[in-house]
Design an enzyme around this catalytic site. Structure first.
Site, PDB file in Angstrom:
ATOM      1  N   HIS A  63      47.955  15.191  -4.028  1.00 49.09           N
ATOM      2  CA  HIS A  63      47.539  16.050  -5.079  1.00 49.09           C
ATOM      3  C   HIS A  63      48.861  15.970  -6.324  1.00 49.09           C
ATOM      4  CE1 HIS A  63      45.637  19.041  -7.497  1.00 49.09           C
ATOM      5  NE2 HIS A  63      46.676  19.654  -7.789  1.00 49.09           N
TER       6      HIS A  63
ATOM      7  N   SER B 283      45.456  28.402  -5.563  1.00 50.73           N
ATOM      8  CA  SER B 283      44.112  27.587  -5.947  1.00 50.73           C
ATOM      9  C   SER B 283      44.381  26.311  -5.670  1.00 50.73           C
ATOM     10  CB  SER B 283      44.309  27.469  -7.715  1.00 50.73           C
ATOM     11  OG  SER B 283      43.047  26.793  -8.309  1.00 50.73           O
TER      12      SER B 283
END
Length: 423
Positions: free
Chosen positions: A83, A184
């Site tokens: 990510h 998140s």
């Protein structure tokens, strides 16, 4: 039974929320029992007063529990994801996913779309004719098994609480909260079901995090979250003061990624791709694997072609090109000493490569091509940027955005791309 007001007061008064309070408020917000204005107040209290590691872990767990958690055990291979917190010219997923898959590791890359000055991986891949990013869960798992790399959109059922809270934070001035950012990102990645995760946390003008200390805190928080939830995790802090590579724009970045897979491409894109691949392969139990060799000998390109075909794309098709182009030239002779990544990203957005709000269409061929990169000599009147757009009326605003974005001098310090490693 709890009330939203009592939960807000607890955090407003700088006290710790209990596990039960967190589970209740996330569930109640997902179901619409807690109103947006109440969650806004709680998010602001978290921004101002912070949260403990236990609170962040519980918050993340509650967001995961709001939806599905994928089971990738039937893939039959180790799974490891990457990510990035986002940047300008950050096309790394495109060469990285097939590169790691070339070693027999499954790469479940659930990606997003661009917003503002940062590009979206899905927007880039959708410039390849036929390429599908809307895979079902069954298709996603099947393609993880073979060919081993999948880049697609996340299901609405993965961490739906985060989907609501993310949109709320964007309009309430609470985006910058490290506990909320970390939970998140990690709730979605943990719900994805991957065994391991490597984080690329960008630092600099073109990044979400401009400050190194804040970026390091975010990286450390996310690595701890991953470990707490059974996902082996590492993070690299990488420079985003200068754009990555020589392109910012959707089809432009795909073309550059293919160059990297063919054994060429810009040195910084290759360096970061190889560094992240080495970390991913180490987490997958292959610490001695040589990703640079797989770029050089064609294995990564074979894996790319297989990935594109498996998702309906044509790896041999011509990529879209914008019909209009214009150059921005250097004002003096010298060496390009710096280039503002944020300005380049905004220029690409102004040209049509990005969107101002979710759901807007983007141009496949628009963007910025960097003709003279940092460290290279340029002559007065020679091109520094080549701008691409569907509509020539976009050039003026993009050109003004790039005013002052480049410094030209007599010498330049070497760029340190990888700033730190966590985990």
């Amino acid at each position: 039974m709890f009330s939203a007001v009592d939960v807000i007061r607890t955090k407003r008064d700088d006290l710790e929320l209990s596990t039960e309070q967190i589970n209740w408020v996330i569930d109640a917000y997902t179901k619409g029992v807690v109103a947006d204005e109440q969650m806004s107040a709680l998010a602001m209290a978290i921004l101002l007063n912070g949260a403990s590691d236990r609170e962040i872990s519980d918050w993340t767990a509650a967001m995961i529990a709001s939806g599905d958690r994928l089971d990738l055990s039937r893939v039959g291979k180790p799974t490891v994801d990457k990510h990035s917190t986002g940047g300008v010219g950050d096309k790394i997923t495109l060469p990285l996913a097939p590169l790691v898959a070339a070693f027999g590791v499954a790469v479940p890359q659930l990606s997003g779309r661009g917003l503002g000055h940062t590009g979206g991986t899905l927007d880039k891949l959708e410039t390849i004719p036929g390429f599908r990013t809307d895979l079902s869960t069954t298709e996603f798992i099947d393609r993880l098994a073979d060919p081993g790399a999948v880049v697609c959109a996340a299901s609405d059922r993965l961490a739906p609480a985060d989907r609501r809270l993310y949109a709320l934070r964007d309009v309430t001035g609470t985006v910058e909260s490290i506990p909320l950012i970390a939970s998140s990102i990690m709730s979605k990645k943990i719900a994805e079901g991957t065994d391991a995760l490597v984080l690329d946390v960008k630092v600099g003008s073109g990044a979400f995090m401009k400050d190194f200390a804040m970026a390091k805190r975010l990286a450390e928080t996310m690595v701890r979250l991953g470990d707490a939830h059974g996902v082996r995790c590492r993070a690299l802090l990488t420079d985003m003061s200068t754009p990555l590579g020589r392109t910012a724009g959707n089809a432009l970045e795909v073309a550059e990624s293919v160059e990297v897979l063919a054994g060429g491409g810009p040195a910084d894109v290759v360096e970061l791709t190889v560094a992240l691949a080495a970390e991913m392969l180490a987490l997958a139990g292959m610490p001695d694997a040589d990703p640079a060799a797989a770029l050089a000998d064609g294995r990564a390109m074979d894996a790319w072609r297989a990935m594109v075909v498996a998702q309906g794309g044509d790896p041999d098709a011509e990529l879209p090109r914008a019909p209009e182009s214009e150059v921005v030239v250097a004002e003096r002779d010298g060496i390009v000493t710096s280039m503002d990544a944020y300005a380049v990203g905004v220029a690409a957005w102004r040209l049509g490569a990005g969107r101002a709000r979710q759901g807007e269409a983007v141009s496949a061929g628009a963007g910025v091509e960097i003709v003279a990169a940092v460290g290279e000599h340029v002559s007065a009147g020679a091109p520094v940027f080549r701008l691409h757009a569907d509509d020539p009326e976009r050039f003026d605003l993009a050109r003004r955005t790039l005013t002052g974005a480049v410094d030209i001098g007599d010498s330049v310090n070497s760029r340190e791309l990888i700033l730190d490693r966590i985990g």
